[in-house]
Design a protein around this motif. Sequence first.
Motif, PDB file in Angstrom:
ATOM      1  N   ARG A 100      -8.577  -4.140  17.792  1.00 40.97           N
ATOM      2  CA  ARG A 100      -7.346  -4.435  17.894  1.00 40.97           C
ATOM      3  C   ARG A 100      -5.764  -4.034  18.992  1.00 40.97           C
ATOM      4  O   ARG A 100      -4.571  -4.391  18.999  1.00 40.97           O
ATOM      5  N   ARG A 101      -6.081  -2.455  18.976  1.00 42.11           N
ATOM      6  CA  ARG A 101      -5.899  -1.848  19.575  1.00 42.11           C
ATOM      7  C   ARG A 101      -6.406  -1.175  20.446  1.00 42.11           C
ATOM      8  O   ARG A 101      -7.833  -0.543  20.147  1.00 42.11           O
ATOM      9  N   SER A 115      -1.396  -2.126  21.816  1.00 40.86           N
ATOM     10  CA  SER A 115      -1.910  -3.655  20.584  1.00 40.86           C
ATOM     11  C   SER A 115      -2.375  -5.049  20.681  1.00 40.86           C
ATOM     12  O   SER A 115      -1.870  -5.836  21.998  1.00 40.86           O
ATOM     13  N   GLY A 117      -0.920  -7.214  19.062  1.00 36.70           N
ATOM     14  CA  GLY A 117       0.442  -7.718  18.903  1.00 36.70           C
ATOM     15  C   GLY A 117       1.065  -7.283  20.140  1.00 36.70           C
ATOM     16  O   GLY A 117       1.812  -8.771  20.146  1.00 36.70           O
ATOM     17  N   ASP A 118       1.457  -6.462  20.775  1.00 37.18           N
ATOM     18  CA  ASP A 118       2.073  -6.374  22.020  1.00 37.18           C
ATOM     19  C   ASP A 118       1.191  -7.030  23.270  1.00 37.18           C
ATOM     20  O   ASP A 118       2.281  -8.420  24.358  1.00 37.18           O
ATOM     21  N   ALA A 120      -0.020 -10.726  22.354  1.00 38.22           N
ATOM     22  CA  ALA A 120       0.431 -12.237  21.530  1.00 38.22           C
ATOM     23  C   ALA A 120       1.979 -12.242  21.825  1.00 38.22           C
ATOM     24  O   ALA A 120       2.295 -13.566  22.277  1.00 38.22           O
ATOM     25  N   ILE A 121       3.209 -11.206  21.438  1.00 41.27           N
ATOM     26  CA  ILE A 121       4.618 -11.318  22.044  1.00 41.27           C
ATOM     27  C   ILE A 121       4.336 -11.922  23.629  1.00 41.27           C
ATOM     28  O   ILE A 121       5.393 -12.512  24.153  1.00 41.27           O
ATOM     29  N   LEU A 129       1.187 -14.860  15.313  1.00 33.52           N
ATOM     30  CA  LEU A 129       0.922 -13.582  15.332  1.00 33.52           C
ATOM     31  C   LEU A 129       2.146 -12.911  16.062  1.00 33.52           C
ATOM     32  O   LEU A 129       2.375 -11.075  16.062  1.00 33.52           O
ATOM     33  N   ALA A 130       2.914 -13.412  17.557  1.00 34.27           N
ATOM     34  CA  ALA A 130       3.615 -12.730  18.573  1.00 34.27           C
ATOM     35  C   ALA A 130       4.940 -13.195  17.039  1.00 34.27           C
ATOM     36  O   ALA A 130       5.678 -11.849  16.946  1.00 34.27           O
ATOM     37  N   SER A 133       4.436  -9.903  14.583  1.00 35.75           N
ATOM     38  CA  SER A 133       4.375  -8.834  15.591  1.00 35.75           C
ATOM     39  C   SER A 133       6.036  -7.873  15.743  1.00 35.75           C
ATOM     40  O   SER A 133       5.667  -6.875  16.327  1.00 35.75           O
TER      41      SER A 133
END
Length: 139
Positions: A100-101, A115, A117-118, A120-121, A129-130, A133
């Motif tokens: 995940r990272r 990550s 999350g990065d 996903a955004i 998820l975005a 995150s």
Amino acid sequence: MATKVRDIMTGSPTSFKPEIDIVTVARSMRDEDIGAVLVQDDDRLHGLVTDRDLVVRGLAAGGDPAQAKVGDVCSDVTASVGPDDSTDAAARTMRERAVRRLPVIENGNVVGIVSLGDLAIEKDERSALADISASTGNR
């Protein structure tokens, strides 16, 4: 839309030497509202430790957390990306390695962390998820 890892990564990631106790690391992660830090000794990357690593490998293992060392509970780094790699390449590497990272390495030095999350955004800002995150941390 960003296409390079450098555009979405967290630069200047927090890192600790392997001999630092996990309580110190956990407090720093809480204070900085981050979920992962690097474990480095000078220029050598030993691994990456997440909040989950601290709980599962540190606290749940028993013993005195103040004596447990972060170098003993960190995950090995099995892959990395460069800052000029595409975000698609980073996503592909995460998928292939089931991580995940990823540390971002340039000229042999860690310059950031990217990550899931990065990504996903960046890729779909309307995804659940975005949305999660991008929100501020739970305090």
